[in-house]
Design a protein around this motif. Structure first.
Motif, short mmCIF file in Angstrom:
data_model
loop_
_atom_site.label_atom_id
_atom_site.label_comp_id
_atom_site.label_asym_id
_atom_site.label_seq_id
_atom_site.Cartn_x
_atom_site.Cartn_y
_atom_site.Cartn_z
N VAL A 20 56.86 29.52 71.38
CA VAL A 20 57.53 30.88 71.32
C VAL A 20 58.86 30.80 72.11
CG1 VAL A 20 56.06 32.13 73.09
CG2 VAL A 20 54.73 30.97 71.19
N ALA A 58 60.51 32.49 70.21
CA ALA A 58 60.40 34.23 69.61
C ALA A 58 60.70 34.56 70.96
CB ALA A 58 58.80 34.14 70.10
N LEU A 91 64.65 36.59 70.33
CA LEU A 91 64.46 38.82 71.49
C LEU A 91 65.39 38.49 71.95
CD1 LEU A 91 60.64 39.19 72.77
CD2 LEU A 91 61.71 40.70 71.25
N ILE A 145 57.46 35.26 63.92
CA ILE A 145 55.96 36.31 64.00
C ILE A 145 54.70 35.41 62.91
CG2 ILE A 145 54.89 38.09 63.74
CD1 ILE A 145 57.61 39.54 64.38
N CYS A 200 54.10 31.90 64.21
CA CYS A 200 53.45 31.53 65.24
C CYS A 200 51.33 32.67 65.02
CB CYS A 200 54.17 32.32 66.56
SG CYS A 200 54.71 31.84 67.50
N TRP A 229 40.19 40.25 70.40
CA TRP A 229 40.77 38.85 70.50
C TRP A 229 42.20 39.13 68.86
CZ3 TRP A 229 35.76 35.32 70.54
CH2 TRP A 229 35.82 34.90 72.14
N SER A 247 46.36 41.40 68.79
CA SER A 247 47.39 40.77 69.07
C SER A 247 47.63 40.16 67.76
CB SER A 247 47.71 40.30 70.39
OG SER A 247 46.86 38.51 69.69
N ALA A 274 44.19 45.29 72.13
CA ALA A 274 44.86 43.69 73.03
C ALA A 274 44.47 44.29 74.28
CB ALA A 274 46.30 43.53 71.95
N LYS A 316 40.27 40.02 79.39
CA LYS A 316 41.28 41.47 80.25
C LYS A 316 40.30 41.67 81.31
CE LYS A 316 45.24 41.73 78.31
NZ LYS A 316 45.66 41.41 76.68
N TYR A 343 51.65 44.64 86.61
CA TYR A 343 50.80 44.37 84.67
C TYR A 343 49.94 45.93 83.92
CZ TYR A 343 48.56 42.58 80.40
OH TYR A 343 47.77 41.95 79.69
N PHE A 399 53.24 50.76 77.68
CA PHE A 399 54.20 49.85 77.03
C PHE A 399 53.21 50.55 75.15
CE2 PHE A 399 53.86 46.70 72.91
CZ PHE A 399 55.55 45.92 73.50
N ALA A 403 58.16 43.30 75.63
CA ALA A 403 57.70 42.67 74.93
C ALA A 403 57.92 41.51 75.23
CB ALA A 403 57.87 42.33 73.55
N LEU A 454 55.47 40.87 78.15
CA LEU A 454 53.91 40.49 78.16
C LEU A 454 54.27 38.92 77.42
CD1 LEU A 454 53.02 43.61 76.03
CD2 LEU A 454 52.27 43.14 78.30
N HIS A 455 54.90 39.05 76.65
CA HIS A 455 55.24 37.31 75.61
C HIS A 455 55.14 36.29 77.01
CE1 HIS A 455 54.93 39.41 72.24
NE2 HIS A 455 54.60 38.58 71.82
N ILE A 497 51.98 36.51 78.81
CA ILE A 497 50.95 35.94 78.68
C ILE A 497 50.74 34.52 78.28
CG2 ILE A 497 51.20 36.83 75.80
CD1 ILE A 497 47.68 37.24 76.04
C1 HEM Z 1 58.46 42.87 69.35
C2 HEM Z 1 57.20 42.11 69.32
C3 HEM Z 1 56.86 41.91 69.86
C4 HEM Z 1 55.93 42.44 69.68
C5 HEM Z 1 55.85 43.88 70.20
C6 HEM Z 1 54.53 41.78 69.94
C7 HEM Z 1 53.41 42.80 70.86
C8 HEM Z 1 52.55 41.59 71.43
C9 HEM Z 1 51.01 42.00 72.62
C10 HEM Z 1 50.92 43.42 72.65
C11 HEM Z 1 50.44 40.65 72.12
C12 HEM Z 1 49.23 41.43 73.40
C13 HEM Z 1 49.48 40.63 74.74
C14 HEM Z 1 48.19 41.17 75.63
O1 HEM Z 1 47.48 40.51 75.44
O2 HEM Z 1 48.97 41.28 76.65
C15 HEM Z 1 50.96 39.49 71.70
C16 HEM Z 1 50.85 38.98 72.03
C17 HEM Z 1 51.75 37.34 71.46
N1 HEM Z 1 52.27 37.06 70.33
FE1 HEM Z 1 53.87 38.83 70.16
N2 HEM Z 1 54.89 40.62 69.76
C18 HEM Z 1 56.07 40.90 69.14
C19 HEM Z 1 56.72 39.43 68.83
C20 HEM Z 1 55.60 38.38 68.80
C21 HEM Z 1 56.67 36.75 67.83
C22 HEM Z 1 57.70 37.15 67.34
C23 HEM Z 1 55.75 36.45 68.59
C24 HEM Z 1 56.43 34.82 68.44
C25 HEM Z 1 56.56 33.32 69.23
C26 HEM Z 1 54.69 36.60 69.38
C27 HEM Z 1 53.83 35.89 69.70
C28 HEM Z 1 52.83 36.02 69.95
C29 HEM Z 1 51.36 35.61 70.59
C30 HEM Z 1 51.41 33.62 70.79
C31 HEM Z 1 50.86 35.93 71.18
C32 HEM Z 1 49.27 35.83 72.45
C33 HEM Z 1 48.31 35.93 71.43
C34 HEM Z 1 47.23 35.62 71.88
O3 HEM Z 1 46.92 34.73 72.02
O4 HEM Z 1 46.18 36.77 72.00
N3 HEM Z 1 54.74 37.90 69.86
N4 HEM Z 1 52.39 40.23 71.48
#
Ligand code: HEM
Lengths: 450, 272
Positions: free
Chosen positions: A11, A14, A18, A76, A79, A156, A159, A401, A430, B180, B187, B227, B230-231, B234
């Motif tokens: 991550v 990522a 970004l 993405i 991951c 769950w 995301s 989410a 959450k 948050y 968001f 973003a 958030l990342h 989390i």
């Molecule tokens: C602009 C691009 C992206 C957006 C808008 C996005 C959006 C989101 C959102 C909304 C969540 C849920 C966050 C929450 O529940 O608080 C999330 C979780 C996550 N994102 Fe992304 N994401 C993006 C790119 C990426 C990328 C590139 C990765 C790759 C590593 C990634 C990995 C993750 C992971 C691992 C989670 C947690 C998943 C989970 O355990 O539920 N995201 N993302």
């Protein structure tokens, strides 16, 4: 290899990506995009060439920016997939059987005794959970009953659905970039033009500009007819924000203009000694017209729709709108140039003719007619449906989410001397506070059972 | 009464609300904060009337020039703040937040902003104008709330590190959680309004859903920053200080998207 995969799944990558994308996007808004080489030379001097070679001047289409986005997409995918498998297992093949010690390790937990035997206690607890829409799985082993109750499990995957949506959008962008057709065609009224790469043509029947009372443009409208194999098959009036869609092609009202190549000009000639004298000349640029009785040939040498003097005091046109139409005319008598000068439609008093021997004559630019054309943008883009699908997934995923929090309650009921020992714990990523309240409501309701 | 009168009354109510919230900061009497809340709420009602009147008078959505757009942003900000205060009892934030709202109102009423309702250019004659602008600005309003609570977090955290307790029970941890929550409302709204509705409208009006116009790029940047927020939260478990700093940067990016792009960079979006 393993190190590479580990890097791609990380991550941290990522986050680095970004930040890189953010910084380079900012750069692209600071350097004007897609201008001419000269303009960059003027603006940045020596640096201009370097910026162009590094593609900073068409940054968003550049090899490295698109590369960053593709890399981001790969990141993405990897991951999301690596986390998706365990999640799916957890949903469909959960370990129901639990140890009361593990449950006690949870943050939200409770322990109590009921004076009924475990079977009845289980039913009582289940009733409370079902009432709150929990789905329940149970298992019995070694004299203990384990319950796993969940609701809003889809949360769950919020995301993952967001990330899937993003990938679909990125794919749509790639499809647009590689295969999207976009072209502007200029139509004059009654002109028919073939649509590129299609088996039909478009005819412009009528083009109208509507104005507000204050003179500003309210709308442009083009009446279009689709012609297929010589037949009119479809008709629609398009305007800004209301395009025509036919066979996957979309036709937009994108602009308008006048064809200033050869406008028809009307010039009035008057004579100061004779108020009754009036000759109306119809002229095109380059054409001659003869005033017989004056033995004079008048020609229009140049026409400008929006006359302006530049910093070197040379005439030019500010725009292609007829804001200040002006014509440069010359008068010839045999081989001799008698006069020349600019005449203005809007400012007749400004006309100055140099060398005018016949001071008696004055010229007025009365009317200008130029064919008006309508600019229609044609696009056929298979990326567009992907974009809308991706956006829908994105929004659905965001909702899940943030506003569809999965809740999980685990219970172990153990028998001790005909009574039941209940250990319960809850997990919710959450909206902890709301869940804590629900959890304690369930528990206090269960405790009341006798 | 005319729209301008309602606007002025609203402005006065917001100033009074801010004054009561400031009194609350020093007196710590709940009553002042409640009065601030009620005044701000009353202001919101009058402001709503002003916006409705404006819409009726001009015959189009009330965000087509900078005056209207600032006024609408102030309206969304108050709405966002009142919702967050009502749900999470962040009374101390009221004083600081109302300063932002007052700044927006003052800017809107400054003589620099032309107030006449001009007829709409063809590209703006669409119901997507409503959807795109209102949802986007509402999203940005929640980012503004997160901005204030994040700054308050940074101060509270510094104070707690020195071993002093936060007055009136609004701990640093709680401020972090509230930031948050505000981001998680802002968001999705911003995504929907700015990016999704923006693309749909651009597709209808200009024939391409994305043009890399500076306003679009800056919205994307703002979105990426949140973003990131958030990342890092989390996945890497960043809470507190680093999170707060990202939220502050995100709001500044949103602010630049809103103001800076119009005045400093040029592009398709230069309507106002
Ligand atoms: C602009 C691009 C992206 C957006 C808008 C996005 C959006 C989101 C959102 C909304 C969540 C849920 C966050 C929450 O529940 O608080 C999330 C979780 C996550 N994102 Fe992304 N994401 C993006 C790119 C990426 C990328 C590139 C990765 C790759 C590593 C990634 C990995 C993750 C992971 C691992 C989670 C947690 C998943 C989970 O355990 O539920 N995201 N993302």
């Amino acid at each position: 290899m393993r190190a590479v995969i580990k890097f791609l799944t990380s991550v941290r990558l990522a986050i680095v990506l970004l930040i890189l994308i953010i910084c380079s996007s900012i750069l692209g808004t600071l350097i004007p995009q897609g201008r001419s080489a000269e303009e960059y030379l003027v603006r940045y001097g020596q640096l201009g060439g370097l910026l162009q070679r590094l593609q900073f001047t068409r940054l968003y289409q550049s090899f490295w920016y698109v590369g960053l986005l593709v890399f981001f997409g790969l990141n993405i995918i990897i991951c999301t997939l690596t986390r998706l498998m365990p999640k799916i297992r957890r949903v469909f093949r959960p370990l129901v059987d639990a140890d009361s010690k593990n449950i006690q390790a949870l943050k939200i937990k409770e322990k109590f005794r009921l004076t009924i035997e475990p079977g009845a206690a289980k039913e009582a607890v289940k009733k409370e959970l079902v009432r709150r829409r929990y789905k329940i799985k149970e298992s019995t082993s070694e004299g203990r009953i384990s319950l796993l109750a969940r609701k809003r499990v889809l949360g769950w995957f919020g995301s993952d659905i967001v990330h899937l949506g993003l990938l679909v959008i990125l794919t749509g962008g790639v499809v647009t970039g590689l295969f999207g057709l976009k072209q502007s065609l200029s139509f004059t009224e009654n002109q028919t033009l073939p649509v590129p790469r299609a088996d039909f043509s478009i005819r412009l029947d009528k083009f109208t500009t509507e104005y507000y009372p204050n003179g500003s443009v309210r709308d442009w409208k083009s009446d279009l007819t689709v012609i297929e194999a010589g037949q009119s098959v479809h008709q629609k009036t398009i305007e800004v924000n209301h395009p025509l869609t036919y066979k996957g092609y979309v036709f937009y009202q994108s602009g308008y203009g006048w064809d200033w190549q050869s406008p028809a000009l009307e010039v009035w000639v008057k004579k100061s000694s004779d108020p009754a004298y009036l000759r109306k000349l119809s002229l095109k640029v380059g054409e001659k017209s003869v005033l017989e009785e004056e033995s004079l040939q008048v020609t229009v040498v140049r026409f400008l729709p929006d006359f302006v003097l530049d910093e070197n005091r040379q005439p030019g046109t500010r725009s292609l709108e007829p804001n200040n139409p002006a014509a440069f005319i010359e008068g010839w008598n045999g081989g001799e140039k008698v006069f020349s000068g600019w005449i203005f439609a809007k400012f007749p008093d400004f006309s100055r003719l140099h060398g005018a021997k016949e001071t008696e004559l004055s010229f007025e630019l009365k009317d200008i007619k130029a064919p008006q054309y309508s600019v229609i943008q044609i696009s056929k883009d298979l990326g567009v449906p992907l974009i809308w699908a991706g956006c829908s997934l994105l929004m659905a995923g965001l909702f899940l989410a943030f506003y569809w929090p999965t809740r999980e309650v685990r219970l172990v009921i153990e028998e001790s001397g005909g009574k039941s020992e209940v250990t319960a714990g809850g997990i919710s990523a959450k909206s902890q506070e709301a869940f804590m309240k629900e959890f304690s409501d369930i528990m206090s309701a269960a405790r009341k059972t006798r | 009464m005319s729209e301008a009168t309602f606007f002025l009354l609203t402005f006065i109510l917001y100033i009074l609300a801010a004054a009561f919230y400031f009194v609350f900061l020093f007196s710590k009497k709940e009553g002042s904060a409640k009065a601030g809340f009620m005044l701000a709420f009353l202001g919101l009602l009058l402001h709503t009337l002003a916006l409705i009147l404006r819409t009726v008078e001009s015959g189009h959505a009330p965000f087509t020039n900078m005056y209207e757009s600032l006024s609408f942003l102030a309206w969304s900000s108050i709405l966002a703040y009142l919702i967050i205060e009502w749900k999470y009892r962040v009374r101390r934030a009221g004083a600081y937040f109302l300063l932002i709202v007052i700044a927006l109102m003052a800017l809107a009423s400054s003589p620099l902003m032309p107030k006449e309702a001009a007829p709409l250019v063809p590209a703006l004659q669409s119901y997507w104008l409503w959807l795109h602008v209102s949802v986007t600005l509402l999203g940005e309003a929640f980012f503004a709330v997160a901005f204030i609570t994040s700054i308050m977090y940074l101060r509270a955290e510094a104070r707690e590190r020195k071993g002093r307790a936060t007055p009136t029970g609004l701990s640093a941890q709680r401020l972090d959680a509230i930031s948050y929550r505000a981001v998680s409302v802002g968001f999705p709204l911003f995504t929907l309004g700015a990016l999704v509705f923006g693309m749909v409208w651009a597709h209808k009006a200009w024939g391409s859903y994305w043009s890399w116009d500076p306003k679009e790029v800056w919205s994307l940047i703002t979105w990426f920053v949140f973003a990131l927020y958030l990342h890092t939260r989390i996945i890497m478990g960043w809470k507190g200080r680093r999170s707060a700093v990202i939220a502050v940067i995100g709001f500044l990016a949103a602010l630049f998207t809103y103001f800076g792009v119009n005045y400093l960079l040029s592009g398709l979006h230069s309507y106002v």
